[in-house]
Design a protein around this motif. Structure first.
Motif, mmCIF file in Angstrom:
data_model
loop_
_atom_site.group_PDB
_atom_site.id
_atom_site.type_symbol
_atom_site.label_atom_id
_atom_site.label_comp_id
_atom_site.label_asym_id
_atom_site.label_seq_id
_atom_site.Cartn_x
_atom_site.Cartn_y
_atom_site.Cartn_z
ATOM 1 N N LYS A 128 0.817 -1.221 0.000
ATOM 2 C CA LYS A 128 0.000 0.000 0.000
ATOM 3 C C LYS A 128 0.847 1.266 0.000
ATOM 4 O O LYS A 128 1.982 1.273 0.462
ATOM 5 C CB LYS A 128 -0.922 0.026 1.227
ATOM 6 C CG LYS A 128 -1.814 -1.183 1.369
ATOM 7 C CD LYS A 128 -2.885 -1.214 0.336
ATOM 8 C CE LYS A 128 -3.789 -2.411 0.586
ATOM 9 N NZ LYS A 128 -4.903 -2.471 -0.274
ATOM 10 N N GLU A 129 0.253 2.330 -0.463
ATOM 11 C CA GLU A 129 0.867 3.658 -0.428
ATOM 12 C C GLU A 129 0.526 4.331 0.893
ATOM 13 O O GLU A 129 -0.453 3.986 1.540
ATOM 14 C CB GLU A 129 0.353 4.514 -1.592
ATOM 15 C CG GLU A 129 0.739 3.999 -2.964
ATOM 16 C CD GLU A 129 2.236 4.037 -3.198
ATOM 17 O OE1 GLU A 129 2.886 5.031 -2.784
ATOM 18 O OE2 GLU A 129 2.771 3.085 -3.773
ATOM 19 N N GLY A 130 1.314 5.324 1.265
ATOM 20 C CA GLY A 130 1.033 6.097 2.463
ATOM 21 C C GLY A 130 1.697 5.514 3.692
ATOM 22 O O GLY A 130 2.585 4.672 3.614
ATOM 23 N N ILE A 131 1.236 5.998 4.835
ATOM 24 C CA ILE A 131 1.747 5.548 6.132
ATOM 25 C C ILE A 131 0.561 5.082 6.966
ATOM 26 O O ILE A 131 -0.490 5.722 6.973
ATOM 27 C CB ILE A 131 2.509 6.678 6.856
ATOM 28 C CG1 ILE A 131 3.728 7.105 6.025
ATOM 29 C CG2 ILE A 131 2.935 6.240 8.251
ATOM 30 C CD1 ILE A 131 4.497 8.270 6.609
ATOM 31 N N GLN A 132 0.758 3.978 7.681
ATOM 32 C CA GLN A 132 -0.295 3.438 8.525
ATOM 33 C C GLN A 132 0.063 3.686 9.995
ATOM 34 O O GLN A 132 1.225 3.603 10.379
ATOM 35 C CB GLN A 132 -0.463 1.944 8.273
ATOM 36 C CG GLN A 132 -1.693 1.365 8.942
ATOM 37 C CD GLN A 132 -1.979 -0.040 8.449
ATOM 38 O OE1 GLN A 132 -1.306 -0.977 8.842
ATOM 39 N NE2 GLN A 132 -2.964 -0.169 7.589
ATOM 40 N N TYR A 133 -0.969 3.973 10.777
ATOM 41 C CA TYR A 133 -0.824 4.194 12.212
ATOM 42 C C TYR A 133 -1.829 3.282 12.895
ATOM 43 O O TYR A 133 -2.874 2.962 12.327
ATOM 44 C CB TYR A 133 -1.157 5.646 12.575
ATOM 45 C CG TYR A 133 -0.424 6.651 11.732
ATOM 46 C CD1 TYR A 133 0.834 7.098 12.109
ATOM 47 C CD2 TYR A 133 -0.976 7.138 10.547
ATOM 48 C CE1 TYR A 133 1.525 8.020 11.325
ATOM 49 C CE2 TYR A 133 -0.302 8.050 9.765
ATOM 50 C CZ TYR A 133 0.941 8.482 10.150
ATOM 51 O OH TYR A 133 1.632 9.379 9.376
ATOM 52 N N GLY A 134 -1.525 2.888 14.115
ATOM 53 C CA GLY A 134 -2.517 2.070 14.784
ATOM 54 C C GLY A 134 -2.089 1.599 16.151
ATOM 55 O O GLY A 134 -0.985 1.878 16.622
ATOM 56 N N THR A 135 -3.008 0.864 16.773
ATOM 57 C CA THR A 135 -2.790 0.251 18.073
ATOM 58 C C THR A 135 -3.248 -1.191 17.995
ATOM 59 O O THR A 135 -4.342 -1.474 17.484
ATOM 60 C CB THR A 135 -3.588 0.983 19.170
ATOM 61 O OG1 THR A 135 -3.168 2.345 19.207
ATOM 62 C CG2 THR A 135 -3.382 0.349 20.533
ATOM 63 N N LYS A 143 -2.320 -13.360 21.428
ATOM 64 C CA LYS A 143 -3.613 -13.487 20.770
ATOM 65 C C LYS A 143 -4.142 -12.062 20.617
ATOM 66 O O LYS A 143 -4.199 -11.300 21.589
ATOM 67 C CB LYS A 143 -4.578 -14.322 21.610
ATOM 68 C CG LYS A 143 -5.943 -14.417 20.987
ATOM 69 C CD LYS A 143 -6.920 -15.180 21.859
ATOM 70 C CE LYS A 143 -8.272 -15.143 21.189
ATOM 71 N NZ LYS A 143 -9.366 -15.131 22.148
ATOM 72 N N LEU A 144 -4.495 -11.683 19.392
ATOM 73 C CA LEU A 144 -4.957 -10.324 19.132
ATOM 74 C C LEU A 144 -6.315 -10.083 19.779
ATOM 75 O O LEU A 144 -7.268 -10.818 19.518
ATOM 76 C CB LEU A 144 -5.034 -10.068 17.626
ATOM 77 C CG LEU A 144 -5.373 -8.649 17.196
ATOM 78 C CD1 LEU A 144 -4.291 -7.669 17.635
ATOM 79 C CD2 LEU A 144 -5.566 -8.585 15.686
ATOM 80 N N LEU A 145 -6.390 -9.082 20.635
ATOM 81 C CA LEU A 145 -7.645 -8.714 21.293
ATOM 82 C C LEU A 145 -8.394 -7.659 20.503
ATOM 83 O O LEU A 145 -9.611 -7.717 20.362
ATOM 84 C CB LEU A 145 -7.368 -8.190 22.713
ATOM 85 C CG LEU A 145 -6.757 -9.191 23.692
ATOM 86 C CD1 LEU A 145 -6.315 -8.474 24.968
ATOM 87 C CD2 LEU A 145 -7.763 -10.279 24.003
ATOM 88 N N SER A 146 -7.658 -6.648 20.014
ATOM 89 C CA SER A 146 -8.287 -5.576 19.242
ATOM 90 C C SER A 146 -7.232 -4.831 18.447
ATOM 91 O O SER A 146 -6.039 -4.912 18.736
ATOM 92 C CB SER A 146 -9.024 -4.603 20.173
ATOM 93 O OG SER A 146 -8.104 -3.861 20.942
ATOM 94 N N SER A 147 -7.709 -4.093 17.463
ATOM 95 C CA SER A 147 -6.818 -3.233 16.684
ATOM 96 C C SER A 147 -7.593 -2.020 16.207
ATOM 97 O O SER A 147 -8.804 -2.079 15.972
ATOM 98 C CB SER A 147 -6.215 -3.980 15.499
ATOM 99 O OG SER A 147 -7.227 -4.376 14.598
ATOM 100 N N ARG A 148 -6.877 -0.913 16.116
ATOM 101 C CA ARG A 148 -7.415 0.318 15.555
ATOM 102 C C ARG A 148 -6.381 0.803 14.548
ATOM 103 O O ARG A 148 -5.214 0.959 14.890
ATOM 104 C CB ARG A 148 -7.634 1.365 16.635
ATOM 105 C CG ARG A 148 -8.662 0.963 17.663
ATOM 106 C CD ARG A 148 -8.971 2.061 18.688
ATOM 107 N NE ARG A 148 -7.825 2.685 19.331
ATOM 108 C CZ ARG A 148 -7.193 2.183 20.387
ATOM 109 N NH1 ARG A 148 -7.553 1.032 20.894
ATOM 110 N NH2 ARG A 148 -6.173 2.834 20.924
#
Length: 152
Positions: A128-135, A143-148
């Protein structure tokens, strides 16, 4: 708060990944930032140390907060800065104390064993293009609980 920088190298439609011995999961080479380092300097230094190759055309692709929870309490938290390189110079190690280095197709990122946040991160960095931000919030066993996620 710990600061981690990693770097995904892409060359000839393939990505250079490190398979960690503990879980057998794949990651982009990287590690802890040293005092006074910029995120760029840390990513390039860690990449060179773990791979034996020099990355080309390095660009920032993502910034994440990683949170580890146990019974709704935060037990660890760090920042992850992910860079991508469009090419490398040199021949990578086959294996180091950090794990085995292997070239994989970008499509392999969909199915290789890894933390789900890493999958999201590396697929974005590769495609992908651009920059990604998240938590990303995980249990202590990753084990993944959540993501934003946000993208610019």
């Amino acid at each position: 708060m710990q600061r981690i920088a990693n770097l995904l190298a892409i060359q000839d439609g393939k990505v250079l990944l490190l398979q960690k011995p503990r879980r057998g999961w794949y990651v982009a080479p990287g590690g802890k930032m040293e005092s006074g380092e910029s995120i760029y300097e840390a990513a390039v230094r860690e990449f060179k140390e773990e791979t034996n190759v020099t990355p080309s055309n390095v660009q920032l692709k993502a910034v994440y907060t990683i949170i580890i929870k146990e019974d709704d309490a935060v037990v660890d938290e760090w920042m992850l800065f992910t860079f991508v390189a469009r090419g490398v110079e040199g021949t990578p190690f086959d294996e180091t104390r950090e794990g085995k280095l292997e070239w994989h197709t970008i499509e392999d990122l969909d199915k290789l064993p890894m933390a789900e946040g890493d999958r999201t991160n590396l697929l974005f960095a590769a495609l992908k293009e651009g920059i990604q931000y998240g938590t990303f919030e995980y249990t202590k066993d990753f084990k993944l609980l959540s993501s934003r996620i946000q993208t610019s």
